[in-house]
Write a protein that holds these residues in place. Sequence first.
Motif, PDB file in Angstrom:
ATOM      1  N   LYS A 133       3.914 -27.337 -18.119  1.00 37.91           N
ATOM      2  CA  LYS A 133       4.033 -27.507 -16.669  1.00 37.91           C
ATOM      3  C   LYS A 133       4.120 -26.193 -15.908  1.00 37.91           C
ATOM      4  CE  LYS A 133       4.110 -31.891 -17.536  1.00 37.91           C
ATOM      5  NZ  LYS A 133       2.869 -32.693 -17.365  1.00 37.91           N
ATOM      6  N   HIS A 134       3.695 -25.087 -16.527  1.00 36.70           N
ATOM      7  CA  HIS A 134       3.605 -23.814 -15.816  1.00 36.70           C
ATOM      8  C   HIS A 134       2.221 -23.698 -15.181  1.00 36.70           C
ATOM      9  CE1 HIS A 134       7.373 -22.116 -17.302  1.00 36.70           C
ATOM     10  NE2 HIS A 134       7.055 -22.571 -18.514  1.00 36.70           N
ATOM     11  N   ARG A 135       2.162 -23.022 -14.043  1.00 35.01           N
ATOM     12  CA  ARG A 135       0.855 -22.752 -13.430  1.00 35.01           C
ATOM     13  C   ARG A 135       0.242 -21.530 -14.101  1.00 35.01           C
ATOM     14  NH1 ARG A 135      -0.868 -20.542  -7.404  1.00 35.01           N
ATOM     15  NH2 ARG A 135      -3.107 -20.953  -7.664  1.00 35.01           N
ATOM     16  N   VAL A 136      -0.937 -21.702 -14.665  1.00 34.25           N
ATOM     17  CA  VAL A 136      -1.628 -20.645 -15.386  1.00 34.25           C
ATOM     18  C   VAL A 136      -3.019 -20.494 -14.788  1.00 34.25           C
ATOM     19  CG1 VAL A 136      -2.465 -19.846 -17.624  1.00 34.25           C
ATOM     20  CG2 VAL A 136      -0.341 -21.158 -17.490  1.00 34.25           C
ATOM     21  N   VAL A 137      -3.407 -19.258 -14.477  1.00 36.69           N
ATOM     22  CA  VAL A 137      -4.704 -18.977 -13.862  1.00 36.69           C
ATOM     23  C   VAL A 137      -5.473 -18.017 -14.756  1.00 36.69           C
ATOM     24  CG1 VAL A 137      -5.902 -18.117 -11.817  1.00 36.69           C
ATOM     25  CG2 VAL A 137      -3.701 -19.288 -11.567  1.00 36.69           C
ATOM     26  N   TYR A 138      -6.713 -18.365 -15.050  1.00 39.76           N
ATOM     27  CA  TYR A 138      -7.590 -17.532 -15.889  1.00 39.76           C
ATOM     28  C   TYR A 138      -8.767 -17.080 -15.031  1.00 39.76           C
ATOM     29  CZ  TYR A 138     -10.114 -16.015 -20.083  1.00 39.76           C
ATOM     30  OH  TYR A 138     -10.763 -15.272 -21.034  1.00 39.76           O
ATOM     31  N   ILE A 139      -8.835 -15.777 -14.750  1.00 41.54           N
ATOM     32  CA  ILE A 139      -9.906 -15.191 -13.945  1.00 41.54           C
ATOM     33  C   ILE A 139     -10.839 -14.428 -14.877  1.00 41.54           C
ATOM     34  CG2 ILE A 139     -10.495 -13.706 -12.010  1.00 41.54           C
ATOM     35  CD1 ILE A 139      -8.834 -16.083 -11.191  1.00 41.54           C
ATOM     36  N   SER A 140     -12.097 -14.840 -14.921  1.00 44.82           N
ATOM     37  CA  SER A 140     -13.084 -14.190 -15.782  1.00 44.82           C
ATOM     38  C   SER A 140     -14.076 -13.427 -14.924  1.00 44.82           C
ATOM     39  CB  SER A 140     -13.820 -15.229 -16.638  1.00 44.82           C
ATOM     40  OG  SER A 140     -14.837 -14.602 -17.407  1.00 44.82           O
ATOM     41  N   GLY A 141     -14.244 -12.166 -15.240  1.00 48.01           N
ATOM     42  CA  GLY A 141     -15.250 -11.355 -14.554  1.00 48.01           C
ATOM     43  C   GLY A 141     -16.491 -11.138 -15.387  1.00 48.01           C
ATOM     44  N   GLU A 142     -16.515 -11.673 -16.593  1.00 46.34           N
ATOM     45  CA  GLU A 142     -17.637 -11.465 -17.498  1.00 46.34           C
ATOM     46  C   GLU A 142     -18.380 -12.762 -17.805  1.00 46.34           C
ATOM     47  OE1 GLU A 142     -15.915  -9.725 -20.918  1.00 46.34           O
ATOM     48  OE2 GLU A 142     -15.582  -7.776 -19.976  1.00 46.34           O
ATOM     49  N   GLU A 143     -17.679 -13.901 -17.753  1.00 51.60           N
ATOM     50  CA  GLU A 143     -18.284 -15.174 -18.107  1.00 51.60           C
ATOM     51  C   GLU A 143     -18.196 -16.136 -16.932  1.00 51.60           C
ATOM     52  OE1 GLU A 143     -17.472 -15.772 -22.802  1.00 51.60           O
ATOM     53  OE2 GLU A 143     -15.714 -15.917 -21.515  1.00 51.60           O
ATOM     54  N   ALA A 144     -19.104 -17.086 -16.921  1.00 51.69           N
ATOM     55  CA  ALA A 144     -19.044 -18.152 -15.923  1.00 51.69           C
ATOM     56  C   ALA A 144     -17.993 -19.169 -16.330  1.00 51.69           C
ATOM     57  CB  ALA A 144     -20.415 -18.823 -15.787  1.00 51.69           C
TER      58      ALA A 144
END
Length: 469
Positions: free
Chosen positions: A115-126
């Motif tokens: 139940k934690h908010r987790v954000v994954y930002i990718s600058g290499e993959e779609a």
Amino acid sequence: MAKPHSTFVCQNCGAISQRWQGRCEACEEWNTIVEEAPSSGIGARAAAGKGRVFALEGLDGQSKEAPRIISGITEFDRVAGGGLVPGSVILIGGEPGIGKSTLLIQACATLAMKKHRVVYISGEEAVAQVRLRAARLGLASAPVELAAETSVEDILATLKQGKQPALVIIDSIQTMWTSTVEAAPGTVTQVRGAAQALIRFAKTTGACVILVGHVTKDGQIAGPRVVEHMVDAVVSFEGDGGHQFRILRAVKNRFGPTDEIGVFEMTGSGLSEVANPSALFLSGRDASAPGAAVFAGMEGTRPVLVEVQALVAPTSLGTPRRAVVGWDPARLSMVLAVLEAHGGLRLGQYDVYLNVAGGLRVNEPAADLAAAAALVSSLTGAPLPAETVYFGELGLSGAVRPVTHAGQRIKEAAKLGFKAAVGPDQSGEAGPLSLRACGHITALVADIAASGAGRRAPAPQRPRAVGTA
């Protein structure tokens, strides 16, 4: 008022010069110097004015231990110092394809399930590529928020919306760019500026930020070294393509011990934790073969047993070969010199190969005695006792010096069924094993040579020149 001049920054090491030149004088790389505008860089656009006064405190104040966010991956939490600290920034580097994104996706999914908010930002993959990896790992149902973006300003504006994130992954920092810096994405100035903006966000909001960094051909994290000083922890993800083992090693950690390692095994369903790495590194060991010694080492706070293999073979070259995998070549040269000067061995006509089995890299000097035992065993053809471990540091005089955490090394060896240990005289820490004290290298050479009497390899004969009688 003097007109500001442009500066020239090396994109490999970050060195600054006042004129362009083809070769950097600091790192000696060619064609890496790029001109940058005088308004670029950290603090270049800081507004002039009066600063605010802040309170100063003494050393006798009370402080509480930093809270931790347990990711659920035991080996990852061990390297982080017991869990992720809110507001901390971690820089993780590794070779392409080693499994960095796989490890981080698994950590994100485990935290998101709690139940934690987790954000994954990718600058290499779609986003579709990240989803495919998650589906392959069986983590598609985890409520991880994904995005493919490279603008730091847009990323920060998005993260500030809604609930505060507990974990933010930036993959990778080399692809990020900020409009406050007049330089191309991937340059030293852009990497430094983007990292500073993300670090400021982590410190002000309490979110833990993990930055993924590329590595150079030398294994160092690409970009300016100042980024490693700015972050709270630097972690390297190591491994060999020929082995399924992966080592997560803490190089710097403000909230935990350094040189701590976590061991993973690459499987078809992702990275699985290895609870007992000693048993894994010793699997498949041929105890009857000469030239193999079991080293009782320490990686951070964890004792690890690993096999040190040596091969001493007659050379056909004018200059013998000295090849090392998983250990410091300079220490091998020192051990060979000690064996020749004080052990009575003649190794100048032999090629020497040393390997640490399993893909682990050993850095501590306590491996000197195990390496020396493996070298003498290979030269004499005498197998070492199968139920014996070795540890100890060699001095240039040939003396075997005491090492730290001898008790933990011996307990780990006893847990895996070993009966004896050869090392420096630390009888107070012998514990459940029979510790055979070795005070000098001559005693080690004499014991191994006596057990292999009659099987010593003959001295190599120099090839006779063609046409001579």
